[in-house]
Each structure stands twice: as structure tokens, then as C-alpha cells.
Design a protein around this motif. Structure first.
Motif, PDB file in Angstrom:
ATOM      1  N   ALA A 225     100.878  78.215  29.959  1.00 27.10           N
ATOM      2  CA  ALA A 225     101.789  79.146  29.289  1.00 27.10           C
ATOM      3  C   ALA A 225     103.080  79.310  30.091  1.00 27.10           C
ATOM      4  O   ALA A 225     104.176  79.370  29.512  1.00 27.10           O
ATOM      5  N   ALA A 226     102.971  79.393  31.409  1.00 28.79           N
ATOM      6  CA  ALA A 226     104.169  79.517  32.235  1.00 28.79           C
ATOM      7  C   ALA A 226     105.037  78.273  32.141  1.00 28.79           C
ATOM      8  O   ALA A 226     106.274  78.362  32.120  1.00 28.79           O
ATOM      9  N   VAL A 227     104.402  77.101  32.054  1.00 28.28           N
ATOM     10  CA  VAL A 227     105.167  75.854  31.915  1.00 28.28           C
ATOM     11  C   VAL A 227     105.924  75.829  30.594  1.00 28.28           C
ATOM     12  O   VAL A 227     107.053  75.332  30.511  1.00 28.28           O
ATOM     13  N   MET A 228     105.325  76.396  29.534  1.00 30.24           N
ATOM     14  CA  MET A 228     105.978  76.427  28.225  1.00 30.24           C
ATOM     15  C   MET A 228     107.042  77.519  28.108  1.00 30.24           C
ATOM     16  O   MET A 228     107.641  77.692  27.061  1.00 30.24           O
ATOM     17  N   GLY A 229     107.259  78.277  29.181  1.00 31.64           N
ATOM     18  CA  GLY A 229     108.326  79.272  29.178  1.00 31.64           C
ATOM     19  C   GLY A 229     107.884  80.686  28.901  1.00 31.64           C
ATOM     20  O   GLY A 229     108.737  81.555  28.663  1.00 31.64           O
ATOM     21  N   VAL A 230     106.598  80.965  28.924  1.00 33.40           N
ATOM     22  CA  VAL A 230     106.100  82.316  28.681  1.00 33.40           C
ATOM     23  C   VAL A 230     106.222  83.127  29.966  1.00 33.40           C
ATOM     24  O   VAL A 230     105.740  82.703  31.023  1.00 33.40           O
ATOM     25  N   ASP A 231     106.879  84.283  29.865  1.00 28.80           N
ATOM     26  CA  ASP A 231     106.974  85.194  30.994  1.00 28.80           C
ATOM     27  C   ASP A 231     105.628  85.915  31.132  1.00 28.80           C
ATOM     28  O   ASP A 231     105.314  86.831  30.370  1.00 28.80           O
ATOM     29  N   VAL A 232     104.843  85.502  32.105  1.00 29.26           N
ATOM     30  CA  VAL A 232     103.460  85.971  32.219  1.00 29.26           C
ATOM     31  C   VAL A 232     103.410  87.478  32.459  1.00 29.26           C
ATOM     32  O   VAL A 232     102.722  88.218  31.748  1.00 29.26           O
ATOM     33  N   ALA A 233     104.136  87.961  33.438  1.00 30.16           N
ATOM     34  CA  ALA A 233     104.069  89.377  33.786  1.00 30.16           C
ATOM     35  C   ALA A 233     104.589  90.254  32.645  1.00 30.16           C
ATOM     36  O   ALA A 233     104.004  91.298  32.329  1.00 30.16           O
ATOM     37  N   ARG A 234     105.665  89.828  31.998  1.00 25.92           N
ATOM     38  CA  ARG A 234     106.251  90.648  30.936  1.00 25.92           C
ATOM     39  C   ARG A 234     105.326  90.722  29.732  1.00 25.92           C
ATOM     40  O   ARG A 234     105.146  91.797  29.139  1.00 25.92           O
ATOM     41  N   HIS A 235     104.704  89.623  29.348  1.00 24.15           N
ATOM     42  CA  HIS A 235     103.802  89.641  28.191  1.00 24.15           C
ATOM     43  C   HIS A 235     102.527  90.424  28.492  1.00 24.15           C
ATOM     44  O   HIS A 235     102.002  91.120  27.614  1.00 24.15           O
ATOM     45  N   ARG A 236     102.021  90.321  29.693  1.00 19.63           N
ATOM     46  CA  ARG A 236     100.845  91.113  30.052  1.00 19.63           C
ATOM     47  C   ARG A 236     101.160  92.607  30.004  1.00 19.63           C
ATOM     48  O   ARG A 236     100.370  93.419  29.492  1.00 19.63           O
ATOM     49  N   SER A 237     102.326  92.967  30.544  1.00 19.48           N
ATOM     50  CA  SER A 237     102.711  94.380  30.533  1.00 19.48           C
ATOM     51  C   SER A 237     102.905  94.873  29.108  1.00 19.48           C
ATOM     52  O   SER A 237     102.478  95.986  28.761  1.00 19.48           O
ATOM     53  N   ALA A 238     103.548  94.073  28.268  1.00 18.67           N
ATOM     54  CA  ALA A 238     103.777  94.478  26.883  1.00 18.67           C
ATOM     55  C   ALA A 238     102.461  94.638  26.130  1.00 18.67           C
ATOM     56  O   ALA A 238     102.290  95.583  25.345  1.00 18.67           O
ATOM     57  N   ALA A 239     101.508  93.741  26.365  1.00 20.19           N
ATOM     58  CA  ALA A 239     100.202  93.852  25.708  1.00 20.19           C
ATOM     59  C   ALA A 239      99.489  95.135  26.134  1.00 20.19           C
ATOM     60  O   ALA A 239      98.838  95.797  25.315  1.00 20.19           O
ATOM     61  N   PHE A 240      99.636  95.510  27.384  1.00 18.09           N
ATOM     62  CA  PHE A 240      98.993  96.731  27.862  1.00 18.09           C
ATOM     63  C   PHE A 240      99.619  97.967  27.219  1.00 18.09           C
ATOM     64  O   PHE A 240      98.913  98.912  26.847  1.00 18.09           O
ATOM     65  N   VAL A 241     100.930  97.966  27.067  1.00 15.83           N
ATOM     66  CA  VAL A 241     101.606  99.110  26.447  1.00 15.83           C
ATOM     67  C   VAL A 241     101.221  99.232  24.975  1.00 15.83           C
ATOM     68  O   VAL A 241     100.929 100.324  24.472  1.00 15.83           O
ATOM     69  N   VAL A 242     101.201  98.108  24.254  1.00 20.36           N
ATOM     70  CA  VAL A 242     100.838  98.135  22.836  1.00 20.36           C
ATOM     71  C   VAL A 242      99.394  98.605  22.662  1.00 20.36           C
ATOM     72  O   VAL A 242      99.085  99.430  21.789  1.00 20.36           O
ATOM     73  N   SER A 243      98.494  98.110  23.499  1.00 19.05           N
ATOM     74  CA  SER A 243      97.102  98.543  23.436  1.00 19.05           C
ATOM     75  C   SER A 243      96.977 100.044  23.722  1.00 19.05           C
ATOM     76  O   SER A 243      96.188 100.743  23.083  1.00 19.05           O
ATOM     77  N   SER A 244      97.773 100.554  24.647  1.00 15.27           N
ATOM     78  CA  SER A 244      97.741 101.981  24.960  1.00 15.27           C
ATOM     79  C   SER A 244      98.217 102.816  23.774  1.00 15.27           C
ATOM     80  O   SER A 244      97.676 103.901  23.504  1.00 15.27           O
ATOM     81  N   MET A 245      99.215 102.334  23.042  1.00 13.08           N
ATOM     82  CA  MET A 245      99.713 103.077  21.889  1.00 13.08           C
ATOM     83  C   MET A 245      98.681 103.100  20.764  1.00 13.08           C
ATOM     84  O   MET A 245      98.508 104.128  20.092  1.00 13.08           O
ATOM     85  N   TYR A 246      97.995 101.991  20.546  1.00 12.75           N
ATOM     86  CA  TYR A 246      96.907 101.995  19.560  1.00 12.75           C
ATOM     87  C   TYR A 246      95.814 102.982  19.976  1.00 12.75           C
ATOM     88  O   TYR A 246      95.257 103.700  19.129  1.00 12.75           O
ATOM     89  N   ALA A 247      95.506 103.009  21.269  1.00 17.14           N
ATOM     90  CA  ALA A 247      94.494 103.964  21.744  1.00 17.14           C
ATOM     91  C   ALA A 247      94.975 105.396  21.560  1.00 17.14           C
ATOM     92  O   ALA A 247      94.186 106.289  21.211  1.00 17.14           O
ATOM     93  N   GLY A 248      96.269 105.652  21.796  1.00 18.26           N
ATOM     94  CA  GLY A 248      96.799 106.985  21.565  1.00 18.26           C
ATOM     95  C   GLY A 248      96.715 107.405  20.117  1.00 18.26           C
ATOM     96  O   GLY A 248      96.389 108.559  19.805  1.00 18.26           O
ATOM     97  N   LEU A 249      97.000 106.469  19.198  1.00 14.37           N
ATOM     98  CA  LEU A 249      96.868 106.775  17.771  1.00 14.37           C
ATOM     99  C   LEU A 249      95.417 107.076  17.415  1.00 14.37           C
ATOM    100  O   LEU A 249      95.133 108.011  16.640  1.00 14.37           O
ATOM    101  N   ALA A 250      94.483 106.305  17.966  1.00 16.51           N
ATOM    102  CA  ALA A 250      93.067 106.581  17.733  1.00 16.51           C
ATOM    103  C   ALA A 250      92.680 107.941  18.289  1.00 16.51           C
ATOM    104  O   ALA A 250      91.886 108.668  17.680  1.00 16.51           O
ATOM    105  N   GLY A 251      93.237 108.320  19.446  1.00 17.78           N
ATOM    106  CA  GLY A 251      92.939 109.618  20.020  1.00 17.78           C
ATOM    107  C   GLY A 251      93.444 110.764  19.160  1.00 17.78           C
ATOM    108  O   GLY A 251      92.763 111.789  19.014  1.00 17.78           O
ATOM    109  N   VAL A 252      94.630 110.600  18.572  1.00 20.02           N
ATOM    110  CA  VAL A 252      95.166 111.639  17.690  1.00 20.02           C
ATOM    111  C   VAL A 252      94.262 111.830  16.475  1.00 20.02           C
ATOM    112  O   VAL A 252      93.898 112.963  16.114  1.00 20.02           O
ATOM    113  N   PHE A 253      93.872 110.736  15.839  1.00 18.13           N
ATOM    114  CA  PHE A 253      93.023 110.866  14.653  1.00 18.13           C
ATOM    115  C   PHE A 253      91.631 111.369  15.022  1.00 18.13           C
ATOM    116  O   PHE A 253      91.011 112.125  14.264  1.00 18.13           O
TER     117      PHE A 253
END
Length: 381
Positions: A216-244
Motif C-alpha cells: 500500500a505504501a508503494v502504491m502511494g497510500v499514506d499509511v499513518a493518515r489512513h489509519r488515523s482517519a479510520a480510527f476517527v470514523v470508527s469513533s464517530m460511529y461508536a458515538g452515534l451508537a452510544g447516543v441511540f
């Protein structure tokens, strides 16, 4: 294959309205117990889809999902309640989701640089830290007793409040009936956004990152940025589940958001199938509904004691954990892709059996080859 594809897509598109109508019917026919199972299952499915994006698609192990559910649940209860800012519930709910995303963003630098079991241990600290804060910050969380959750109000219509005067088609619409349709809307939003993310360029980058970080890094994927973004998105889904979840429970307490809840969510995505939105939903329904059903029918099940019994038998909650623990072992041994992959294989087998077999033309015997002419022997002088 290309000839059958348009027909398959047409059938799937036609089944979506039928499925939507079927999901709208339970409040008119089922009692409050079954509706509560549906509400808790929808909340769990929203959170499990977020964890599936992180662990199944991005390949990141997280044991701190319960922490972000607690942030969403307590964030809404504090922002919309008293003591607290007393914001309108329609504003407090999205702010609580953003608060969970901000908490994930604060932890995202760690998630961007640590992977595997090391990230799992790091997120495990969030659960213990969050549980300690929930018990000690009495002015915000209410301490050990928790705090009540204000009902959600949208456009003058209140979800989560009983009103004996509201009837639809002759059916009284109480808190469960109202929250059912709110949960359907939130779940549909989660379903389509998650599937759109998986099919988008960032989703393909996360899948490539899961398969091979180096490739993935060879193909130009920013490893750290995509991992961080996935963690933030997952946290927001968890927050929505917590609200409901807070709206469905009507009261939040610290003991619910423990390590056992994070393990339950891992069980959901493993049983359902890693990286699959439909699999995460199926696993969430299975893990959520099983202990509730065993609690209700404990007196009819062998080797299971009724709640509050002191005869030393296994309680329904413990028995449910044993069962879906055994389900995890069976899935890992015989269906590594979970319930979603198992259903897909069964569907393909049924479709293959229903497919008409084209008659094989009788083979025409090959014409005999002409015998090679005898080679005349040369005369030796």
C-alpha cells in the motif's frame, strides 16, 4: 456471468423497498419486549459497523470501542440535560457524535503509528481510564448511579416519551414504537455511508493497507493518515451508537461501558464476518438478542437458571457468553469469513442448483485417420 448481472442488480434494487416496508411493520404487531430487542440490536449494529471498518477493513485491533460509546452516550446526556448546558436535544445529539470523533482524533496519532496487538493494548487503557472518569466526575456523569437521558425532540415530535394520546392505525405509539423508526433511520444512514466508504477510494486504500502495508505504501497510500482517519470514523460511529443506546435505555450508568462491552463488539464482527457491513449487522443482532432471549426463556431452558436464582446454575447472561464464545470458535474453524460469507456460499449453491443445465451435445466420433501409405523400401544396389 455478464448476462446475469443486470438481473441480479434489478432484483436487489426491487427488494430494498420490500425490506424497508417489512422493517416498518414490527411496531404495529410486536410487544415492547421484542421492540426493545430490536432497538438494542440496531444500536449495536451501528457501533459494530464502525468497528468493522476499523478492524475488518483497516486491519486495526481496538479494544476501546466501549469508551467511545460512553463518550457519545454521556455526551448527549450532559449536553441536553440538567445539570449541563441544556442544549436542544436535536443539537446535542450531533455534538455528542462529534465529541466522540474528537476523542478518537486525540488518540489517532497513536492509532496511526501502532498496529496489531500493541494498538489493542493501547486502546484497552481507554476503557479503564474512561470507567474511572465516569465514576469520579460526579458533576458531569452522575457517578456510580449514572444520569437520566432526556428524550430526543425533532420538529416538535418527541422520541422516547410515552404519550397515550398518540395512536397510529389504532396502535398506541409509546417510546419503543417511536424510537424504532428513529433507529431505522440512523441504521439506514450508517449502512449506506459505510458501504459507500468501502466502495470509495479511501475504502480501497484501507483494504490495501490491511492486505499489505508495504504494498500500500508503494502504491502511494499514506499509511499513518489512513489509519488515523479510520480510527476517527470508527469513533464517530461508536458515538452515534452510544447516543441511540442512551435514548433506548433512558439512563446511562458507568458499569455498562466496561471491557466486556468491547469484547462483545469484537465478537459481533468476528461472528458476522470481518470487513462486511451486512456481517457486522448479523453479528450484532446475534450477540445482542441472545442474552435477552435466554433471560426471558430461562425457565424453559435446560441448565440455565432464572435471573436472581441462587441454586448455583449458570445464569442466562453467562450462558449466552458461553454460546457465542463457542460460535466464535466454530466460525474461526469452519467459516473464517463469518455468517456473511456462509450465507453467500449457501446462496450461490442454491442459485447453482436452480440454474437450468444446458444439454451437452453428443460427441461425434472422430473420423478415422487414413492409414499412412506404406513406405517403399529403397533398392540397395
Amino acid at each position: 456471468m455478464s448476462d446475469r448481472l443486470p438481473g441480479v442488480l434489478t432484483r436487489r434494487r426491487a427488494s430494498i423497498p420490500l425490506l424497508a416496508v417489512a422493517l416498518c411493520l414490527p411496531p404495529f404487531y410486536l410487544d415492547a419486549f421484542w421492540l426493545r430487542i430490536g432497538l438494542f440490536s440496531m444500536a449495536a449494529a451501528i457501533g459494530a459497523i464502525g468497528l468493522a471498518l476499523l478492524s475488518g477493513t483497516a486491519g486495526q485491533l481496538s479494544l476501546g470501542h466501549a469508551f467511545f460509546l460512553a463518550v457519545g452516550a454521556y455526551g448527549y446526556a450532559y449536553l441536553a440535560g440538567e445539570p449541563g448546558p441544556g442544549l436542544p436535544p436535536a443539537l446535542a445529539a450531533p455534538l455528542a457524535v462529534l465529541l466522540a470523533g474528537a476523542a478518537g482524533g486525540l488518540f489517532s496519532p497513536v492509532a496511526g503509528r501502532v498496529k496489531g496487538i500493541y494498538l489493542g493494548i493501547a486502546t484497552l487503557a481507554l476503557v479503564f481510564l474512561g470507567h474511572h472518569v465516569l465514576l469520579t466526575a460526579d458533576s458531569v456523569t452522575g457517578g456510580f448511579n449514572g444520569r437520566s437521558v432526556p428524550p430526543l425532540t425533532l420538529g416538535g415530535f418527541t422520541f422516547g416519551a410515552d404519550d397515550p394520546h398518540l395512536t397510529v392505525l389504532g396502535v398506541p405509539f409509546g417510546a419503543e414504537e417511536r424510537l424504532w423508526f428513529l433507529g431505522l433511520g440512523l441504521f439506514a444512514f450508517t449502512w449506506f455511508t459505510a458501504r459507500g466508504l468501502l466502495r470509495s477510494r479511501p475504502g480501497r486504500a484501507l483494504a490495501a493497507l490491511r492486505d499489505s502495508e508495504t504494498a500500500a505504501a508503494v502504491m502511494g497510500v499514506d499509511v499513518a493518515r489512513h489509519r488515523s482517519a479510520a480510527f476517527v470514523v470508527s469513533s464517530m460511529y461508536a458515538g452515534l451508537a452510544g447516543v441511540f443506546l442512551a435514548l433506548a435505555f433512558r439512563r446511562v450508568v458507568p458499569d455498562y461501558f466496561s471491557l466486556a462491552l468491547s469484547v462483545d463488539y469484537l465478537a459481533m464482527i468476528v461472528i458476522g464476518g470481518l470487513g462486511s457491513v451486512a456481517g457486522a449487522t448479523a453479528g450484532a443482532v446475534f450477540v445482542t438478542a441472545l442474552p435477552l432471549l435466554m433471560t426471558r426463556y430461562a425457565d424453559r431452558l435446560p441448565l440455565v437458571a432464572a435471573p436472581g436464582s441462587t441454586d448455583g446454575a449458570v445464569g442466562p447472561t453467562e450462558a449466552a457468553r458461553y454460546l457465542y464464545g463457542a460460535a466464535i470458535v466454530l466460525v474461526l474453524l469452519y467459516a473464517p469469513d463469518g455468517l456473511h460469507g456462509l450465507a453467500r456460499r449457501v446462496r450461490e449453491r442454491v442459485r447453482r442448483r436452480r440454474r437450468p443445465r444446458t444439454p451437452v451435445p453428443e460427441s461425434v466420433p472422430p473420423s478415422p485417420r487414413p492409414a499412412a501409405a506404406a513406405r517403399s523400401k529403397e533398392h540397395t544396389p
